[in-house]
Design a protein around this motif. Structure first.
Motif, PDB file in Angstrom:
ATOM      1  N   LEU A   1       0.833  -1.203   0.000  1.00 31.38           N
ATOM      2  CA  LEU A   1       0.000   0.000   0.000  1.00 31.38           C
ATOM      3  C   LEU A   1       0.869   1.254   0.000  1.00 31.38           C
ATOM      4  CD1 LEU A   1      -2.719   1.425   0.153  1.00 31.38           C
ATOM      5  CD2 LEU A   1      -2.692   1.063   2.649  1.00 31.38           C
ATOM      6  N   ASP A   2       1.913   1.274   0.822  1.00 29.50           N
ATOM      7  CA  ASP A   2       2.832   2.413   0.847  1.00 29.50           C
ATOM      8  C   ASP A   2       3.440   2.651  -0.528  1.00 29.50           C
ATOM      9  OD1 ASP A   2       2.583   3.059   3.570  1.00 29.50           O
ATOM     10  OD2 ASP A   2       4.051   1.550   4.139  1.00 29.50           O
ATOM     11  N   SER A   3       3.907   1.576  -1.154  1.00 28.73           N
ATOM     12  CA  SER A   3       4.590   1.690  -2.435  1.00 28.73           C
ATOM     13  C   SER A   3       3.668   2.227  -3.523  1.00 28.73           C
ATOM     14  CB  SER A   3       5.161   0.327  -2.842  1.00 28.73           C
ATOM     15  OG  SER A   3       5.806   0.394  -4.090  1.00 28.73           O
ATOM     16  N   LEU A   4       2.467   1.659  -3.631  1.00 29.16           N
ATOM     17  CA  LEU A   4       1.540   2.082  -4.681  1.00 29.16           C
ATOM     18  C   LEU A   4       1.031   3.506  -4.424  1.00 29.16           C
ATOM     19  CD1 LEU A   4      -0.514  -1.201  -5.246  1.00 29.16           C
ATOM     20  CD2 LEU A   4       1.340  -0.272  -6.647  1.00 29.16           C
ATOM     21  N   ALA A   5       0.792   3.845  -3.160  1.00 29.02           N
ATOM     22  CA  ALA A   5       0.337   5.196  -2.837  1.00 29.02           C
ATOM     23  C   ALA A   5       1.420   6.223  -3.147  1.00 29.02           C
ATOM     24  CB  ALA A   5      -0.071   5.274  -1.366  1.00 29.02           C
ATOM     25  N   ALA A   6       2.676   5.883  -2.856  1.00 32.80           N
ATOM     26  CA  ALA A   6       3.782   6.793  -3.168  1.00 32.80           C
ATOM     27  C   ALA A   6       3.898   7.007  -4.675  1.00 32.80           C
ATOM     28  CB  ALA A   6       5.091   6.244  -2.599  1.00 32.80           C
ATOM     29  N   GLN A   7       3.677   5.944  -5.460  1.00 36.08           N
ATOM     30  CA  GLN A   7       3.705   6.084  -6.913  1.00 36.08           C
ATOM     31  C   GLN A   7       2.615   7.035  -7.413  1.00 36.08           C
ATOM     32  OE1 GLN A   7       3.569   2.219  -8.844  1.00 36.08           O
ATOM     33  NE2 GLN A   7       5.189   1.399  -7.525  1.00 36.08           N
ATOM     34  N   ASP A   8       1.504   7.100  -6.667  1.00 35.59           N
ATOM     35  CA  ASP A   8       0.408   7.992  -7.041  1.00 35.59           C
ATOM     36  C   ASP A   8       0.580   9.397  -6.484  1.00 35.59           C
ATOM     37  OD1 ASP A   8      -0.735   5.962  -8.431  1.00 35.59           O
ATOM     38  OD2 ASP A   8      -2.457   5.674  -7.113  1.00 35.59           O
ATOM     39  N   GLY A   9       1.714   9.639  -5.841  1.00 37.28           N
ATOM     40  CA  GLY A   9       2.021  10.993  -5.377  1.00 37.28           C
ATOM     41  C   GLY A   9       1.691  11.278  -3.928  1.00 37.28           C
ATOM     42  N   TYR A  10       1.240  10.285  -3.171  1.00 41.40           N
ATOM     43  CA  TYR A  10       0.921  10.499  -1.762  1.00 41.40           C
ATOM     44  C   TYR A  10       2.192  10.509  -0.914  1.00 41.40           C
ATOM     45  CZ  TYR A  10      -4.097   9.844  -2.466  1.00 41.40           C
ATOM     46  OH  TYR A  10      -5.405   9.985  -2.874  1.00 41.40           O
ATOM     47  N   THR A  11       2.179  11.324   0.120  1.00 40.75           N
ATOM     48  CA  THR A  11       3.194  11.234   1.159  1.00 40.75           C
ATOM     49  C   THR A  11       2.853  10.035   2.022  1.00 40.75           C
ATOM     50  OG1 THR A  11       3.523  13.626   1.222  1.00 40.75           O
ATOM     51  CG2 THR A  11       4.226  12.373   3.153  1.00 40.75           C
ATOM     52  N   THR A  12       3.783   9.111   2.181  1.00 43.43           N
ATOM     53  CA  THR A  12       3.516   7.891   2.942  1.00 43.43           C
ATOM     54  C   THR A  12       4.525   7.727   4.066  1.00 43.43           C
ATOM     55  OG1 THR A  12       4.881   6.488   1.505  1.00 43.43           O
ATOM     56  CG2 THR A  12       2.556   6.755   0.915  1.00 43.43           C
TER      57      THR A  12
END
Length: 285
Positions: free
Chosen positions: A160-171
């Protein structure tokens, strides 16, 4: 809506299973749901994500009627104060289709205009209950890495961290270590420390409720166990010495190079001033 009035929304996720030793991380979510007014705002149904022999449905009785509750991940909206809202995610770690599962989680984050995502986890480790439990706090790209920086098995929080970071989220990902010698009972101390770290990251004082008292009870029960088992007491003593050594090493590393240069400069200035006084005394003699 003005920037001042805009609510800051953070998604906090925790999952039962391999990532949740002693239920320490999911108990943070449960604690927040008890401490604050909350509203269930969505879910990810288990169909296609779970092996029902691993995450079994539950039979419940509600108002005299039987009901089957299927494994599912649920989302809750919790307003902490006038400027901060949390989107809490909790459920069993899925068995299948992790990428699809995480995409649905991120879609919920988009719907509620989440600014950043924090995942929580707990793991068994060789650490003593008589010292603060180790906490690993990983941000950005590090959140998708093993806490020791090497390759190894991962859980759904890392994906989840990895995919969210790819979408531009701060994780950010926060993990607490739980003493493996105390078994799989709930560990209030680990839950309390995760909650306190979360408070620090959010910049708010989250309600601690009964967690401090429960943490003291957990320590007292562990002390009784050691009192009855000399071998275990010796093992914990060795863990204490190692923990104290690691703590001392971290303290020494905090004296960084600029600070060391400043200390050297202060010493040189002091010696120079003493030399100047000595020369002055000789010239007046």
């Amino acid at each position: 809506m003005s920037e001042e009035a805009k609510q800051h929304c953070v998604m906090v996720s925790a999952f039962d299973g391999w990532n949740d030793a002693c239920s320490a991380s999911t108990n943070v979510i449960r604690h927040l749901l008890e401490a604050y007014d909350s509203h269930e705002v969505g879910n990810i149904h288990g169909e296609g994500f779970y092996d029902y022999q691993m995450s079994r449905p539950m039979l419940c009785h509600v108002q005299g009627r039987r009901r089957i509750v299927w494994p599912a991940t649920k989302f809750y909206r919790v307003r902490i104060n006038a400027s901060l809202t949390l989107l809490l995610e909790m459920g069993p770690e899925p068995n299948y289709r992790w990428t699809d599962f995480c995409r649905q989680s991120i879609h919920m984050a988009e719907d509620y205009e989440v600014d950043s995502i924090i995942t929580l986890g707990s793991m068994f480790a060789d650490c003593p209950h008589t010292r603060p439990l180790p906490i690993d706090d990983l941000a950005g790209d590090q959140a998708s890495m093993d806490t020791d920086g090497h390759s190894g098995p991962i859980g759904i929080p890392t994906v989840l961290d990895s995919l969210a970071a790819q979408d531009g989220y701060t994780t950010e990902s926060v993990w607490v270590s739980v003493p493996q010698y105390l078994g799989s009972d709930e560990c209030a101390q680990a839950t309390l420390q995760l909650l306190e770290r979360l408070s620090s990251m959010l910049g708010v004082g989250l309600e601690r409720g009964h967690l401090p008292r429960k943490a003291e009870e957990w320590k007292a029960q562990a002390a009784v166990l050691l009192h009855c088992n000399d071998d275990l007491a010796g093992y914990v003593h060795r863990l204490e010495m190692e923990a104290d050594k690691q703590s001392a090493d971290r303290m020494n590393m905090q004296v960084d190079e600029p600070t060391a240069h400043e200390l050297v400069k202060e010493a040189e200035d002091f010696l120079r001033s003493m030399g100047d006084k000595g020369q002055g005394g000789n010239s007046n003699g």
